[in-house]
Design a protein around this motif. Structure first.
Motif, PDB file in Angstrom:
ATOM      1  N   GLY A   1      -8.289   0.490  -4.734  1.00  0.00           N
ATOM      2  CA  GLY A   1      -8.620   1.090  -3.446  1.00  0.00           C
ATOM      3  C   GLY A   1      -9.502   0.141  -2.658  1.00  0.00           C
ATOM      4  O   GLY A   1      -9.788  -0.978  -3.088  1.00  0.00           O
TER       5      GLY A   1
ATOM      6  N   TYR B   1      -6.068   9.322  11.758  1.00  0.00           N
ATOM      7  CA  TYR B   1      -6.763   9.411  10.469  1.00  0.00           C
ATOM      8  C   TYR B   1      -7.985  10.330  10.560  1.00  0.00           C
ATOM      9  O   TYR B   1      -8.234  11.119   9.659  1.00  0.00           O
ATOM     10  CB  TYR B   1      -7.173   8.000  10.030  1.00  0.00           C
ATOM     11  CG  TYR B   1      -7.936   7.940   8.740  1.00  0.00           C
ATOM     12  CD1 TYR B   1      -7.282   8.033   7.515  1.00  0.00           C
ATOM     13  CD2 TYR B   1      -9.325   7.782   8.736  1.00  0.00           C
ATOM     14  CE1 TYR B   1      -7.982   7.967   6.330  1.00  0.00           C
ATOM     15  CE2 TYR B   1     -10.036   7.717   7.551  1.00  0.00           C
ATOM     16  CZ  TYR B   1      -9.357   7.802   6.350  1.00  0.00           C
ATOM     17  OH  TYR B   1     -10.062   7.750   5.178  1.00  0.00           O
TER      18      TYR B   1
ATOM     19  N   GLU C   1       0.854  -1.200   0.000  1.00  0.00           N
ATOM     20  CA  GLU C   1       0.000   0.000   0.000  1.00  0.00           C
ATOM     21  C   GLU C   1       0.876   1.232   0.000  1.00  0.00           C
ATOM     22  O   GLU C   1       1.946   1.255   0.600  1.00  0.00           O
ATOM     23  CB  GLU C   1      -0.954   0.019   1.190  1.00  0.00           C
ATOM     24  CG  GLU C   1      -0.309   0.224   2.551  1.00  0.00           C
ATOM     25  CD  GLU C   1       0.032   1.667   2.913  1.00  0.00           C
ATOM     26  OE1 GLU C   1      -0.619   2.600   2.413  1.00  0.00           O
ATOM     27  OE2 GLU C   1       0.973   1.848   3.693  1.00  0.00           O
TER      28      GLU C   1
ATOM     29  N   TRP D   1     -13.660   0.666   6.031  1.00  0.00           N
ATOM     30  CA  TRP D   1     -13.395   1.957   5.398  1.00  0.00           C
ATOM     31  C   TRP D   1     -14.678   2.731   5.110  1.00  0.00           C
ATOM     32  O   TRP D   1     -14.663   3.952   5.059  1.00  0.00           O
ATOM     33  CB  TRP D   1     -12.607   1.765   4.101  1.00  0.00           C
ATOM     34  CG  TRP D   1     -13.385   1.043   3.041  1.00  0.00           C
ATOM     35  CD1 TRP D   1     -13.511  -0.306   2.891  1.00  0.00           C
ATOM     36  CD2 TRP D   1     -14.154   1.627   1.991  1.00  0.00           C
ATOM     37  NE1 TRP D   1     -14.319  -0.600   1.817  1.00  0.00           N
ATOM     38  CE2 TRP D   1     -14.714   0.567   1.245  1.00  0.00           C
ATOM     39  CE3 TRP D   1     -14.426   2.935   1.603  1.00  0.00           C
ATOM     40  CZ2 TRP D   1     -15.529   0.775   0.134  1.00  0.00           C
ATOM     41  CZ3 TRP D   1     -15.232   3.152   0.496  1.00  0.00           C
ATOM     42  CH2 TRP D   1     -15.768   2.078  -0.224  1.00  0.00           C
TER      43      TRP D   1
ATOM     44  N   ASN E   1       0.224   5.368   0.653  1.00  0.00           N
ATOM     45  CA  ASN E   1      -0.671   6.434   1.075  1.00  0.00           C
ATOM     46  C   ASN E   1       0.151   7.714   1.043  1.00  0.00           C
ATOM     47  O   ASN E   1       1.245   7.757   1.610  1.00  0.00           O
ATOM     48  CB  ASN E   1      -1.207   6.156   2.476  1.00  0.00           C
ATOM     49  CG  ASN E   1      -2.217   7.176   2.912  1.00  0.00           C
ATOM     50  OD1 ASN E   1      -2.858   7.828   2.105  1.00  0.00           O
ATOM     51  ND2 ASN E   1      -2.353   7.326   4.214  1.00  0.00           N
TER      52      ASN E   1
ATOM     53  N   HIS F   1      -5.059   9.226  -3.494  1.00  0.00           N
ATOM     54  CA  HIS F   1      -3.748   9.291  -2.856  1.00  0.00           C
ATOM     55  C   HIS F   1      -3.405   7.991  -2.129  1.00  0.00           C
ATOM     56  O   HIS F   1      -2.386   7.895  -1.458  1.00  0.00           O
ATOM     57  CB  HIS F   1      -3.695  10.458  -1.863  1.00  0.00           C
ATOM     58  CG  HIS F   1      -4.726  10.328  -0.792  1.00  0.00           C
ATOM     59  ND1 HIS F   1      -4.489   9.638   0.372  1.00  0.00           N
ATOM     60  CD2 HIS F   1      -6.012  10.743  -0.743  1.00  0.00           C
ATOM     61  CE1 HIS F   1      -5.600   9.663   1.119  1.00  0.00           C
ATOM     62  NE2 HIS F   1      -6.525  10.323   0.455  1.00  0.00           N
ATOM     63  N   PHE F   2      -4.268   6.996  -2.281  1.00  0.00           N
ATOM     64  CA  PHE F   2      -4.084   5.710  -1.619  1.00  0.00           C
ATOM     65  C   PHE F   2      -4.273   4.602  -2.644  1.00  0.00           C
ATOM     66  O   PHE F   2      -5.230   4.635  -3.422  1.00  0.00           O
ATOM     67  CB  PHE F   2      -5.108   5.564  -0.490  1.00  0.00           C
ATOM     68  CG  PHE F   2      -5.137   4.189   0.122  1.00  0.00           C
ATOM     69  CD1 PHE F   2      -4.134   3.786   0.995  1.00  0.00           C
ATOM     70  CD2 PHE F   2      -6.155   3.301  -0.185  1.00  0.00           C
ATOM     71  CE1 PHE F   2      -4.158   2.510   1.556  1.00  0.00           C
ATOM     72  CE2 PHE F   2      -6.191   2.040   0.376  1.00  0.00           C
ATOM     73  CZ  PHE F   2      -5.187   1.639   1.250  1.00  0.00           C
TER      74      PHE F   2
END
Length: 159
Positions: free
Chosen positions: A139, A90, A8, A149, A10, A104-105
């Motif tokens: 994602g 977060y 991953e 999420w 981020n 962005h992830f």
């Protein structure tokens, strides 16, 4: 994804200089969050420099902070992100970071033992932004059994 791990990337862009008191809560919690990641079930590896953390300058912009790691599965990553101290940090992301114009992830499968480079990770993120989620770069929405999420997601899909 039997026989694979999940990488991953981020990326976040600070609203203020890293030494600005307005981001001191974020900076002050980096070691704590990184230590929690490294102790988490399913954690495999994270990109870091010799000093113990990794805040590489990306595209000549010192305000951009990349985080690159490898996990045994999407589920173990999801548990870390949304069920540990990471979630509290977060939830405050808008205090310290800009809303990004693009995704962005990104996650992608990697062979067990592979340690992705930042260049490789940027390529996956670019692929996701150009082509949308696929098995090559995806994602949370691409993973049928990832649900944590959904309650923590941003209103802006690129945030």
């Amino acid at each position: 994804m039997s026989g694979k791990h999940i990488a991953e990337l981020n990326v976040a862009r600070l609203l203020y200089d890293i030494n600005d008191p307005r981001v001191s809560d974020f900076v002050g919690n980096l070691d704590r969050v990184n230590a929690a990641a490294e102790r988490s079930p399913g954690f495999v590896w994270r990109l870091k420099e010799e000093a113990g953390d990794y805040t590489a300058v990306v595209d000549g912009d010192p305000s951009v902070i990349p985080n690159l790691s490898v996990w045994e599965s999407v589920g173990t990553l999801e548990n870390f992100v949304f069920k540990t101290v990471h979630k509290r940090i977060y939830e405050r992301r808008t205090d310290w970071f800009e809303v990004m114009e693009k995704m962005h992830f990104v996650m992608w499968p990697v062979d067990i033992g592979h340690r992705p480079t930042l260049a490789e990770a940027w390529g996956r993120l670019e692929h996701l932004n150009r082509h949308g989620s696929s098995d090559h770069a995806f994602g949370w929405d691409h993973v049928a059994d990832a649900n944590l999420w959904r309650s923590a997601r941003c209103e802006n899909p690129a945030a």
